[in-house]
Design a protein around this motif. Sequence first.
Motif, mmCIF file in Angstrom:
data_model
loop_
_atom_site.group_PDB
_atom_site.id
_atom_site.type_symbol
_atom_site.label_atom_id
_atom_site.label_comp_id
_atom_site.label_asym_id
_atom_site.label_seq_id
_atom_site.Cartn_x
_atom_site.Cartn_y
_atom_site.Cartn_z
ATOM 1 N N GLY A 1 11.708 1.885 3.523
ATOM 2 C CA GLY A 1 11.387 3.207 3.427
ATOM 3 C C GLY A 1 9.923 3.495 3.142
ATOM 4 N N ASN B 1 8.451 -6.769 11.698
ATOM 5 C CA ASN B 1 9.346 -6.784 10.772
ATOM 6 C C ASN B 1 10.400 -8.159 10.919
ATOM 7 O OD1 ASN B 1 10.915 -5.681 8.460
ATOM 8 N ND2 ASN B 1 12.542 -5.284 9.806
ATOM 9 N N ARG B 2 10.944 -8.646 9.911
ATOM 10 C CA ARG B 2 11.706 -9.852 10.048
ATOM 11 C C ARG B 2 13.150 -9.536 10.829
ATOM 12 N NH1 ARG B 2 14.914 -11.702 4.605
ATOM 13 N NH2 ARG B 2 15.539 -9.345 4.632
ATOM 14 N N GLY C 1 -1.341 -3.359 -4.595
ATOM 15 C CA GLY C 1 -0.271 -2.155 -4.614
ATOM 16 C C GLY C 1 -0.470 -1.063 -5.734
ATOM 17 N N LEU D 1 0.189 3.411 -5.626
ATOM 18 C CA LEU D 1 1.042 4.032 -6.580
ATOM 19 C C LEU D 1 0.260 5.042 -7.379
ATOM 20 C CD1 LEU D 1 3.804 3.413 -7.826
ATOM 21 C CD2 LEU D 1 2.925 1.696 -9.516
ATOM 22 N N GLY E 1 6.831 -4.615 7.903
ATOM 23 C CA GLY E 1 8.128 -3.916 7.186
ATOM 24 C C GLY E 1 8.574 -2.668 7.938
ATOM 25 N N ALA E 2 9.954 -2.686 7.655
ATOM 26 C CA ALA E 2 10.569 -1.390 8.437
ATOM 27 C C ALA E 2 11.440 -0.559 7.713
ATOM 28 C CB ALA E 2 11.526 -1.952 9.595
ATOM 29 N N THR F 1 6.558 -5.069 3.406
ATOM 30 C CA THR F 1 7.673 -5.688 2.821
ATOM 31 C C THR F 1 7.652 -6.026 1.236
ATOM 32 O OG1 THR F 1 6.995 -7.896 3.084
ATOM 33 C CG2 THR F 1 7.499 -6.716 5.022
HETATM 34 P P1 NAP Z 1 13.241 -1.572 1.701
HETATM 35 O O1 NAP Z 1 13.370 -0.408 2.347
HETATM 36 O O2 NAP Z 1 14.246 -2.273 0.921
HETATM 37 O O3 NAP Z 1 12.492 -2.407 2.685
HETATM 38 C C1 NAP Z 1 12.308 -3.744 2.472
HETATM 39 C C2 NAP Z 1 11.450 -4.655 3.744
HETATM 40 O O4 NAP Z 1 11.089 -5.609 3.290
HETATM 41 C C3 NAP Z 1 12.194 -4.520 4.868
HETATM 42 O O5 NAP Z 1 11.255 -4.560 6.000
HETATM 43 C C4 NAP Z 1 12.840 -6.123 4.828
HETATM 44 O O6 NAP Z 1 12.930 -6.528 6.211
HETATM 45 C C5 NAP Z 1 11.469 -6.674 4.241
HETATM 46 N N1 NAP Z 1 11.893 -8.047 3.468
HETATM 47 C C6 NAP Z 1 12.335 -7.897 2.120
HETATM 48 N N2 NAP Z 1 12.469 -9.420 1.866
HETATM 49 C C7 NAP Z 1 12.140 -10.021 3.228
HETATM 50 C C8 NAP Z 1 11.842 -11.353 3.424
HETATM 51 N N3 NAP Z 1 12.580 -12.424 2.443
HETATM 52 N N4 NAP Z 1 11.295 -11.969 4.500
HETATM 53 C C9 NAP Z 1 11.090 -10.888 5.251
HETATM 54 N N5 NAP Z 1 11.082 -9.525 5.184
HETATM 55 C C10 NAP Z 1 11.683 -9.358 4.117
HETATM 56 O O7 NAP Z 1 11.970 -1.406 0.520
HETATM 57 P P2 NAP Z 1 10.804 -0.395 0.506
HETATM 58 O O8 NAP Z 1 11.151 0.599 -0.422
HETATM 59 O O9 NAP Z 1 10.320 0.061 1.760
HETATM 60 O O10 NAP Z 1 9.787 -1.016 -0.522
HETATM 61 C C11 NAP Z 1 9.224 -2.285 -0.104
HETATM 62 C C12 NAP Z 1 8.220 -2.979 -0.951
HETATM 63 O O11 NAP Z 1 7.053 -2.004 -1.298
HETATM 64 C C13 NAP Z 1 8.868 -3.286 -2.422
HETATM 65 O O12 NAP Z 1 8.437 -4.293 -2.996
HETATM 66 C C14 NAP Z 1 8.559 -1.841 -3.196
HETATM 67 O O13 NAP Z 1 8.330 -2.340 -4.552
HETATM 68 C C15 NAP Z 1 7.070 -1.799 -2.701
HETATM 69 N N6 NAP Z 1 6.746 -0.254 -2.560
HETATM 70 C C16 NAP Z 1 5.222 -0.179 -3.357
HETATM 71 C C17 NAP Z 1 4.789 1.082 -3.575
HETATM 72 C C18 NAP Z 1 3.587 1.309 -3.934
HETATM 73 O O14 NAP Z 1 3.231 2.519 -4.512
HETATM 74 N N7 NAP Z 1 2.665 0.470 -4.271
HETATM 75 C C19 NAP Z 1 5.607 2.188 -2.979
HETATM 76 C C20 NAP Z 1 6.773 1.803 -2.444
HETATM 77 C C21 NAP Z 1 7.260 0.721 -2.195
HETATM 78 P P3 NAP Z 1 14.434 -6.601 6.811
HETATM 79 O O15 NAP Z 1 14.267 -5.256 7.536
HETATM 80 O O16 NAP Z 1 14.183 -7.605 7.720
HETATM 81 O O17 NAP Z 1 15.399 -6.733 5.763
#
Ligand code: NAP
Length: 272
Positions: free
Chosen positions: A131, A151-152, A236, A240, A128-129, A186
């Motif tokens: 936030g 990352n994708r 996950g 949290l 992933g890349a 991701t």
């Molecule tokens: P974000 O900033 O939107 O980043 C999304 C990431 O997922 C990007 O690297 C994106 O790649 C990748 N991605 C999304 N769909 C994809 C697909 N179909 N194939 C390949 N790569 C894909 O989101 P974020 O805030 O970093 O959050 C990411 C995930 O973590 C979410 O599911 C969120 O709910 C979870 N999260 C969990 C916690 C926790 O405490 N457990 C905290 C924060 C976030 P590209 O760059 O190629 O678009």
Amino acid sequence: MKVNGTTKIYGIMGNPVSHSLSPAMHNAAFQAQDLNKVYVAFEVTDVARALDGFRALGIGGISVTIPHKQSVITHLDTIDPVAKKIGAVNTLLIEDAHIRGYNTDWIGANQALKPIVDLPAATVLLLGAGGAARAIGFGLQEKGATVILANRTVEKGQALARDLNCEFHPLADLKDLKVDALVNATSIGMTPNVEETPVAKAFLKHIPAVMDIVYSPQETRLLREAKQVGCKTVDGRYMLLYQGVAQFELWTGRKAPVDIMREKLFSQLDSS
Ligand code: NAP
């Protein structure tokens, strides 16, 4: 819960924020320790005015969520150095109208990984890349771990890898790497796309530990397959939980009632 003339107010600011699980988790923790504190949700559009309001009203602390984690930074009085490197703040500590910003997402991720990875010595493949990956990447390095990023979208991945000064691979072209753990940061596999997974099951065979930060569903396909090939896993919900635990400890200076917070958060997730 008793609310009286000396009750201190805490809260979460975001937009939207009505579905947040943080009020239930933090209020359970305040009550468990008999603290005269209450935690509420603030739907905020104007960050600068909201922060002035928090200062003026003597609010004790605030969780910051989407879409304000980056934009809040310019309105802070001071910022924790790791939060500054990450470029995102999810926690405000407010004392005498002075607002200091922190990021506890990386603390939550490291704490969640603790039972399955020996972090200072570990090499971690981080997927992933966005936030979350950015916070986790800097946090892993803070602990002394070596990060390899995938990352994708190659340009986005390369940009974060440059900031982290780490190795990068396109997600679609991951060859066998010798790593101690894999972290999926991701959103692949998240509800409703529960049959998606970021890497093939065979790829997981030589990886001792896997954490997925996706928490809906609780067991993603990645985690199910990781268990099937013998990896230690963590889901996950724990990141949290522990980012909230770190917030509680910043705000109160006390050890958090982790069991109570876990019970509350996990039951809220089960019923959401
Ligand atoms: P974000 O900033 O939107 O980043 C999304 C990431 O997922 C990007 O690297 C994106 O790649 C990748 N991605 C999304 N769909 C994809 C697909 N179909 N194939 C390949 N790569 C894909 O989101 P974020 O805030 O970093 O959050 C990411 C995930 O973590 C979410 O599911 C969120 O709910 C979870 N999260 C969990 C916690 C926790 O405490 N457990 C905290 C924060 C976030 P590209 O760059 O190629 O678009």
